[in-house]
Design a protein around this motif. Structure first.
Motif, mmCIF file in Angstrom:
data_model
loop_
_atom_site.group_PDB
_atom_site.id
_atom_site.type_symbol
_atom_site.label_atom_id
_atom_site.label_comp_id
_atom_site.label_asym_id
_atom_site.label_seq_id
_atom_site.Cartn_x
_atom_site.Cartn_y
_atom_site.Cartn_z
ATOM 1 N N THR A 1 -10.895 -42.399 -112.026
ATOM 2 C CA THR A 1 -11.994 -41.767 -112.156
ATOM 3 C C THR A 1 -12.574 -42.322 -113.412
ATOM 4 O O THR A 1 -12.292 -42.458 -114.473
ATOM 5 C CB THR A 1 -11.804 -40.288 -112.034
ATOM 6 O OG1 THR A 1 -11.477 -39.959 -110.928
ATOM 7 C CG2 THR A 1 -13.322 -39.677 -112.147
ATOM 8 N N GLU B 1 -18.812 -40.392 -113.092
ATOM 9 C CA GLU B 1 -18.971 -39.886 -111.631
ATOM 10 C C GLU B 1 -18.432 -40.549 -110.547
ATOM 11 O O GLU B 1 -18.562 -40.352 -109.433
ATOM 12 C CB GLU B 1 -20.395 -39.436 -111.214
ATOM 13 C CG GLU B 1 -21.201 -38.490 -112.247
ATOM 14 C CD GLU B 1 -22.381 -39.204 -113.166
ATOM 15 O OE1 GLU B 1 -23.505 -39.126 -112.743
ATOM 16 O OE2 GLU B 1 -22.055 -40.094 -113.743
ATOM 17 N N TYR B 2 -17.922 -41.754 -110.996
ATOM 18 C CA TYR B 2 -17.434 -42.749 -110.011
ATOM 19 C C TYR B 2 -15.862 -42.661 -109.851
ATOM 20 O O TYR B 2 -15.056 -42.392 -110.673
ATOM 21 C CB TYR B 2 -17.837 -44.086 -110.551
ATOM 22 C CG TYR B 2 -19.099 -44.354 -110.720
ATOM 23 C CD1 TYR B 2 -19.887 -45.070 -109.578
ATOM 24 C CD2 TYR B 2 -19.872 -44.133 -111.654
ATOM 25 C CE1 TYR B 2 -21.350 -45.188 -109.673
ATOM 26 C CE2 TYR B 2 -21.204 -44.357 -112.100
ATOM 27 C CZ TYR B 2 -21.885 -45.176 -110.939
ATOM 28 O OH TYR B 2 -23.125 -45.339 -111.118
ATOM 29 N N VAL B 3 -15.375 -43.266 -108.477
ATOM 30 C CA VAL B 3 -14.156 -43.418 -108.379
ATOM 31 C C VAL B 3 -13.974 -44.953 -108.326
ATOM 32 O O VAL B 3 -14.699 -45.460 -107.487
ATOM 33 C CB VAL B 3 -13.533 -42.780 -107.120
ATOM 34 C CG1 VAL B 3 -11.900 -42.910 -106.809
ATOM 35 C CG2 VAL B 3 -13.822 -41.247 -107.278
ATOM 36 N N MET C 1 -10.715 -41.654 -98.752
ATOM 37 C CA MET C 1 -11.582 -41.366 -100.116
ATOM 38 C C MET C 1 -12.799 -40.320 -99.858
ATOM 39 O O MET C 1 -13.249 -39.490 -100.290
ATOM 40 C CB MET C 1 -11.795 -42.359 -100.804
ATOM 41 C CG MET C 1 -10.584 -43.090 -101.735
ATOM 42 S SD MET C 1 -10.720 -44.674 -102.241
ATOM 43 C CE MET C 1 -11.892 -44.070 -103.635
ATOM 44 N N ASP D 1 -15.012 -38.068 -102.094
ATOM 45 C CA ASP D 1 -15.636 -38.994 -102.995
ATOM 46 C C ASP D 1 -17.010 -39.763 -102.567
ATOM 47 O O ASP D 1 -17.153 -40.164 -101.330
ATOM 48 C CB ASP D 1 -14.663 -40.244 -103.184
ATOM 49 C CG ASP D 1 -13.391 -39.835 -103.948
ATOM 50 O OD1 ASP D 1 -13.363 -38.686 -104.476
ATOM 51 O OD2 ASP D 1 -12.403 -40.348 -103.801
ATOM 52 N N ARG D 2 -17.934 -39.613 -103.375
ATOM 53 C CA ARG D 2 -19.427 -40.090 -102.994
ATOM 54 C C ARG D 2 -19.816 -41.338 -103.460
ATOM 55 O O ARG D 2 -20.616 -42.253 -102.979
ATOM 56 C CB ARG D 2 -20.405 -38.980 -103.075
ATOM 57 C CG ARG D 2 -20.300 -38.017 -102.121
ATOM 58 C CD ARG D 2 -20.454 -38.311 -100.562
ATOM 59 N NE ARG D 2 -19.962 -37.321 -99.549
ATOM 60 C CZ ARG D 2 -18.963 -37.158 -99.051
ATOM 61 N NH1 ARG D 2 -18.061 -38.262 -99.246
ATOM 62 N NH2 ARG D 2 -18.847 -36.147 -97.959
ATOM 63 N N ILE E 1 -18.280 -44.543 -104.957
ATOM 64 C CA ILE E 1 -17.065 -45.537 -104.976
ATOM 65 C C ILE E 1 -17.633 -46.798 -105.553
ATOM 66 O O ILE E 1 -18.462 -47.396 -105.120
ATOM 67 C CB ILE E 1 -16.202 -45.550 -103.730
ATOM 68 C CG1 ILE E 1 -16.079 -44.027 -103.246
ATOM 69 C CG2 ILE E 1 -15.166 -46.431 -103.803
ATOM 70 C CD1 ILE E 1 -15.311 -43.849 -101.962
#
Lengths: 121, 203
Positions: A9, A12-14, A37, A42-43, A45
């Motif tokens: 992470t 706000e990103y994976v 994901m 997860d939104r 990526i």
């Protein structure tokens, strides 16, 4: 499997870092992981292709699928692709205009996910 | 040399490795090997997917000519020439080519409707068959899609110059006798390096 996948992470990103070869044999593993994901919530990526040795049209198809799933959920898919030999594949297919492609993970995650959702078309 | 393999994704990587080894041995310039690896992988992947789509267990055939004078299949001196032959539907292949790259981008930008867990896998598979030919048309200067032997299936033929990169002006492979070559709609963007030996491609 000639493919490695590692998620971490960043704000706000994976970030999903891919290593090895993405082809017709290994792409299903990547597809499953991306679907997991998205289903897990997860939104935003970022797929890091920096350690990818080989990417073919099957891999492109999987990335397109993830892009579509995330768009349908107001999310975003960013790509990190610092290598000319991979960028060429995106350019030839016209997908460089579809994906939000960055030179580094820092670039891809700068400015926050809200910006990515607005501009990541 | 000629090799055949079952339409199983697991073998495509092996074929890529063999093809690069044969190309290197034939004297293809090092800087072309990445393109050859991608192109032959792409052609074999497409063939595997076509056989899976059409439910065919028949093997896929890959023939490589090392650039020595003609061996009876239209290869010519000075070119490393590869033929990848499948037994799938020729009609479907024509449609793939007709779609070009515009179709790919259009489909990529349409969001899926409804729940899609797994449902789009087939869609992605179909999409990437189309992407494969478009990618080959844009990547390889001397690229042609021919009817397979006996009007069954499809044969993808590609060739690269042997020797130094500047040998690109050497003659390209002549077409196999009485084969029908389909017109390929090229990607709008020219390949980097511009017009080298591209005059033969996409006829």
């Amino acid at each position: 499997m000639e493919l490695s996948l590692a998620a971490r992470t960043v704000a706000e990103y994976v970030v999903l870092e891919i290593g090895g070869e993405v082809d017709v044999y290994t792409a299903p593993k990547l597809r499953e992981r991306l679907i997991e994901m998205v289903n897990a919530g997860d939104r935003h990526i970022v797929v890091d292709l920096g350690r990818v040795d080989f990417l073919d049209s099957t891999g492109l198809g999987v990335l397109v699928g993830a892009h579509r799933r995330l768009k349908a959920r107001d999310g975003s898919l960013g790509l990190v692709c610092p290598h000319e030999r991979l960028l060429k594949v995106f350019r030839i297919t016209g997908l460089d205009k579809v994906f939000d492609i960055h030179a580094s993970v820092e670039d891809a995650t700068r400015g926050g996910a809200a910006r990515a959702a607005r501009t990541g078309s | 040399m000629c090799l055949t393999f079952s339409p199983d994704p697991a073998y495509v990587r092996t074929v890529r490795m063999v093809a690069v080894a044969v190309a290197r041995r034939a004297g293809v310039a090092d800087e072309m090997l990445d393109e050859i690896r991608l192109a032959i992988g792409e052609a074999c992947t497409r063939a595997v997917k076509v056989h899976r789509r059409d439910g065919l267990a028949d093997p896929i055939e890959v023939t490589m000519s090392d650039g020595a004078p003609d061996r009876g299949r239209g290869g010519s001196g000075g070119r490393f020439t590869v033929w990848v032959t499948d037994r799938g539907s020729a009609e479907a292949a024509r449609k793939e080519l007709a779609g070009g790259t515009g179709e790919i981008v259009a489909r990529a930008t349409v969001a899926p409707s409804g729940e899609d867990t797994g449902r789009n896998v087939l869609d992605e598979e179909a999409l990437s068959i189309g992407v494969g030919l478009a990618l080959l048309a844009g990547l390889v200067a001397d690229f042609a899609v021919l009817d397979g032997p006996g009007e069954v299936g499809t044969e993808v033929r590609m060739s690269w110059p042997v020797g130094t990169a500047s040998a690109g002006a050497a003659g390209t492979g002549t077409r196999p006798e009485s084969a029908t070559t389909w017109r390929v709609r090229r990607a709008p963007r020219a390949r980097p390096g511009g017009a080298d030996d591209g005059s033969e491609g996409g006829r």
